[in-house]
Structure formats: structure tokens, C-alpha cells
Design an enzyme around this catalytic site. Structure first.
Site, short mmCIF file in Angstrom:
data_model
loop_
_atom_site.label_atom_id
_atom_site.label_comp_id
_atom_site.label_asym_id
_atom_site.label_seq_id
_atom_site.Cartn_x
_atom_site.Cartn_y
_atom_site.Cartn_z
N LYS A 42 -13.45 -6.60 0.46
CA LYS A 42 -14.29 -4.62 0.04
C LYS A 42 -14.50 -5.10 -0.87
O LYS A 42 -15.91 -4.85 -0.97
CB LYS A 42 -13.86 -3.94 0.77
CG LYS A 42 -13.78 -3.78 2.19
CD LYS A 42 -12.76 -2.93 2.84
CE LYS A 42 -11.81 -1.72 2.85
NZ LYS A 42 -10.58 -3.02 3.12
N ARG A 71 -11.21 6.11 6.40
CA ARG A 71 -10.14 5.32 6.80
C ARG A 71 -9.50 5.92 7.92
O ARG A 71 -7.93 5.21 8.72
CB ARG A 71 -8.65 5.25 6.14
CG ARG A 71 -9.13 4.02 4.74
CD ARG A 71 -7.97 3.49 4.32
NE ARG A 71 -7.30 2.31 3.20
CZ ARG A 71 -7.79 1.90 2.49
NH1 ARG A 71 -8.64 2.20 2.51
NH2 ARG A 71 -7.00 0.40 2.46
N ARG A 103 -3.59 -12.24 -5.42
CA ARG A 103 -3.49 -11.01 -6.53
C ARG A 103 -2.86 -10.28 -7.18
O ARG A 103 -2.66 -9.99 -8.41
CB ARG A 103 -4.58 -10.10 -5.56
CG ARG A 103 -5.10 -8.97 -6.47
CD ARG A 103 -6.64 -8.11 -5.60
NE ARG A 103 -5.52 -6.90 -4.41
CZ ARG A 103 -6.15 -6.10 -4.11
NH1 ARG A 103 -7.45 -6.66 -3.32
NH2 ARG A 103 -5.63 -5.38 -3.17
N ARG A 144 -1.19 -4.46 -9.22
CA ARG A 144 -1.59 -2.70 -9.01
C ARG A 144 0.53 -3.32 -8.41
O ARG A 144 0.79 -4.21 -7.55
CB ARG A 144 -1.77 -3.77 -7.37
CG ARG A 144 -3.69 -2.62 -7.86
CD ARG A 144 -4.74 -2.70 -6.39
NE ARG A 144 -4.21 -2.20 -5.30
CZ ARG A 144 -5.11 -2.43 -4.69
NH1 ARG A 144 -6.23 -2.85 -5.30
NH2 ARG A 144 -4.77 -1.78 -3.19
N ARG A 187 0.49 -1.88 4.58
CA ARG A 187 -0.88 -1.47 4.28
C ARG A 187 -1.26 -2.20 5.80
O ARG A 187 -2.45 -1.47 6.05
CB ARG A 187 -1.49 -2.17 3.13
CG ARG A 187 -0.94 -1.26 2.07
CD ARG A 187 -1.17 -1.46 0.63
NE ARG A 187 -2.84 -2.45 -0.03
CZ ARG A 187 -2.39 -3.46 -0.60
NH1 ARG A 187 -1.69 -4.03 -1.24
NH2 ARG A 187 -3.64 -3.61 -0.28
P1 ADP Z 1 -6.53 -2.12 0.25
O1 ADP Z 1 -7.40 -2.22 1.51
O2 ADP Z 1 -6.54 -3.59 -0.56
O3 ADP Z 1 -5.06 -1.27 0.79
P2 ADP Z 1 -7.55 0.26 -1.19
O4 ADP Z 1 -7.54 0.11 -2.89
O5 ADP Z 1 -8.85 0.76 -0.74
O6 ADP Z 1 -6.79 -1.26 -0.90
O7 ADP Z 1 -6.56 1.38 -0.99
C1 ADP Z 1 -5.09 1.08 -1.55
C2 ADP Z 1 -4.49 2.87 -0.48
O8 ADP Z 1 -4.91 3.73 -1.50
C3 ADP Z 1 -4.18 2.44 0.09
O9 ADP Z 1 -2.99 1.50 1.12
C4 ADP Z 1 -3.74 4.12 0.69
O10 ADP Z 1 -2.30 4.56 -0.07
C5 ADP Z 1 -4.86 4.77 -0.85
N1 ADP Z 1 -5.98 4.83 -0.13
C6 ADP Z 1 -7.12 4.00 -0.15
N2 ADP Z 1 -8.70 5.24 -0.03
C7 ADP Z 1 -8.04 5.94 1.39
C8 ADP Z 1 -7.99 6.70 1.94
N3 ADP Z 1 -9.20 6.70 2.37
N4 ADP Z 1 -7.47 7.48 2.89
C9 ADP Z 1 -6.27 7.50 2.73
N5 ADP Z 1 -5.65 6.75 1.65
C10 ADP Z 1 -6.85 5.81 1.25
#
Ligand code: ADP
Length: 194
Positions: A14, A89, A128, A134, A145
Site C-alpha cells: 500500500k 481499518r 523490511r 520499525r 497484524r
Molecule cells: P501495516 O499495514 O503494514 O500494518 P501501517 O503502517 O498501516 O502498517 O500500520 C502500523 C500500525 O499502526 C498498525 O498495526 C496499527 O497498530 C496502527 N494503525 C495504522 N492505521 C490504523 C488505523 N486506521 N486504525 C487503527 N490503527 C492503525
């Protein structure tokens, strides 16, 4: 305005594809993951709260994320449109986003879902993790996740599908091929800026 949600599990690409899309179509990228990591690195109260969830691979509470997004959208009134990455999400977030956009006399036009086999996802994310720094890119948190994604985020796909807005795209090919496949859908709404 043209507003797109880029949808897909952790590691589906993404972030990479959002960058391609915003550059080619002159849109603004809103990534809740990036926004949250920024809050964490600045040690804000929001960041300190969010980190507890992120480090466990759990979703940050809806109200925290929705408040943060709302501020971001208001900061950029002249945008040609937005690419939402990692948001919404949950169904609650999807409904809140619809309300925020309605308030601006606009809406989500299209939701593109990147489909990548689970084994590939884990491989990509572990890779990654070796360079990203991270704290949530360890195999244990990655598995959590992906679980959280299937449990809480799949209903968001159903939500948009019920409005006829969801299209799926194969995300396991090269970056260029995946971008071409995404662009085919976007071009039905807006054309790239050259
Ligand atoms: P990925 O999709 O690879 O897990 P992101 O960078 O989108 O990575 O998200 C990392 C973390 O940030 C998630 O595991 C969650 O804890 C938090 N997060 C990101 N976006 C949201 C969201 N829209 N609602 C709730 N938590 C979020």
C-alpha cells in the site's frame, strides 16, 4: 475531487503504490501508519497512547485515529483528492470517513484492494524489518497484524462492496505491473498528470 482508499493486508504494498498514485495523479497521501509513527517519534500524548497498541500489532482505538484524520483533511482544503492508506481499518472508521467527506461535499469514489498471498506478506515484512527499524516488523507482531487485519478490516471491504465501490487488484506481481493494474481502475475517474 477524487478520493481513493487503498486497501490490503500489512505488506501488500500500500505504501509503495500510494506514492506512485499520488505522484502520477497529483493527489495527497494520507497514511495513518505514517501519521501515527510521526506522533510516536515526537513523543506526543497521542503517540505515547498509540505506541502501546502498535507494538502489539493491535489497532489503535477508532477515536484516536478518526480525530487525527479529521485534522489532516481540514489542513488541505485545495487538494485534487486523497489517497487513504491504512485507513479506514474498521467499519466505524469507514462510517466516520463517509461523514467527514460528506461534510466537504465529496465522497470515496473507489476502493482498490491489493491481494497478496499470506506467505509472500510474511516474507516481505520480515525482510523490511531487517532495515526499516520499525518495532512492529518482527515475525511475532507481523502474524498478529495479519490476524487483526482479517478480523477487523475485512468487514470494511464488505462495507464498500455493498456500495459497489470495491475492486480487487493482484498485488503479487512487480511494482510496475501492480501500478498499471491499479491505474486502469483510477483512469475511469481521473487521468494522470504528465
Ligand atoms: P501495516 O499495514 O503494514 O500494518 P501501517 O503502517 O498501516 O502498517 O500500520 C502500523 C500500525 O499502526 C498498525 O498495526 C496499527 O497498530 C496502527 N494503525 C495504522 N492505521 C490504523 C488505523 N486506521 N486504525 C487503527 N490503527 C492503525
Amino acid at each position: 475531487m477524487f478520493n481513493l482508499v487503498l486497501f490490503g493486508p500489512p505488506g501488500s504494498g500500500k505504501g509503495t503504490q500510494s506514492e506512485n498514485i499520488v505522484t502520477n495523479y497529483n493527489l495527497l497521501h494520507i497514511s495513518t501508519g505514517d501519521l501515527l509513527r510521526d506522533e510516536v517519534s515526537r513523543h506526543t500524548p497521542l503517540g505515547t497512547e498509540a505506541k502501546k497498541y502498535m507494538d502489539q500489532g493491535m489497532l489503535v482505538p477508532d477515536e484516536v485515529v478518526i480525530g487525527m484524520i479529521s485534522g489532516k483533511i481540514d489542513e488541505m482544503p485545495d487538494a485534487r483528492g486523497f489517497v487513504f492508506d491504512g485507513f479506514p481499518r474498521t467499519r466505524t472508521q469507514a462510517e466516520a470517513l463517509d461523514k467527514l467527506l460528506e461534510f466537504k461535499n465529496t465522497k470515496i469514489h473507489l476502493v482498490l484492494s491489493l491481494e497478496v498471498p499470506e506467505a509472500d506478506l510474511i516474507k516481505r515484512l520480515v525482510g523490511r524489518g531487517e532495515t526499516s527499524g520499525r518495532s512492529d516488523d518482527t515475525e511475532e507482531v507481523i502474524t498478529k497484524r495479519i490476524k487483526e487485519y482479517h478480523l477487523k478490516t475485512t468487514p470494511v471491504a464488505n462495507y464498500y462492496n455493498s456500495y459497489g465501490k470495491l475492486e480487487t487488484v493482484v498485488g503479487s506481481n512487480t511494482i510496475e505491473e501492480t501500478f498499471k493494474a491499479l491505474a486502469k481502475h483510477i483512469n475511469k475517474y481521473i487521468l494522470p498528470v504528465t
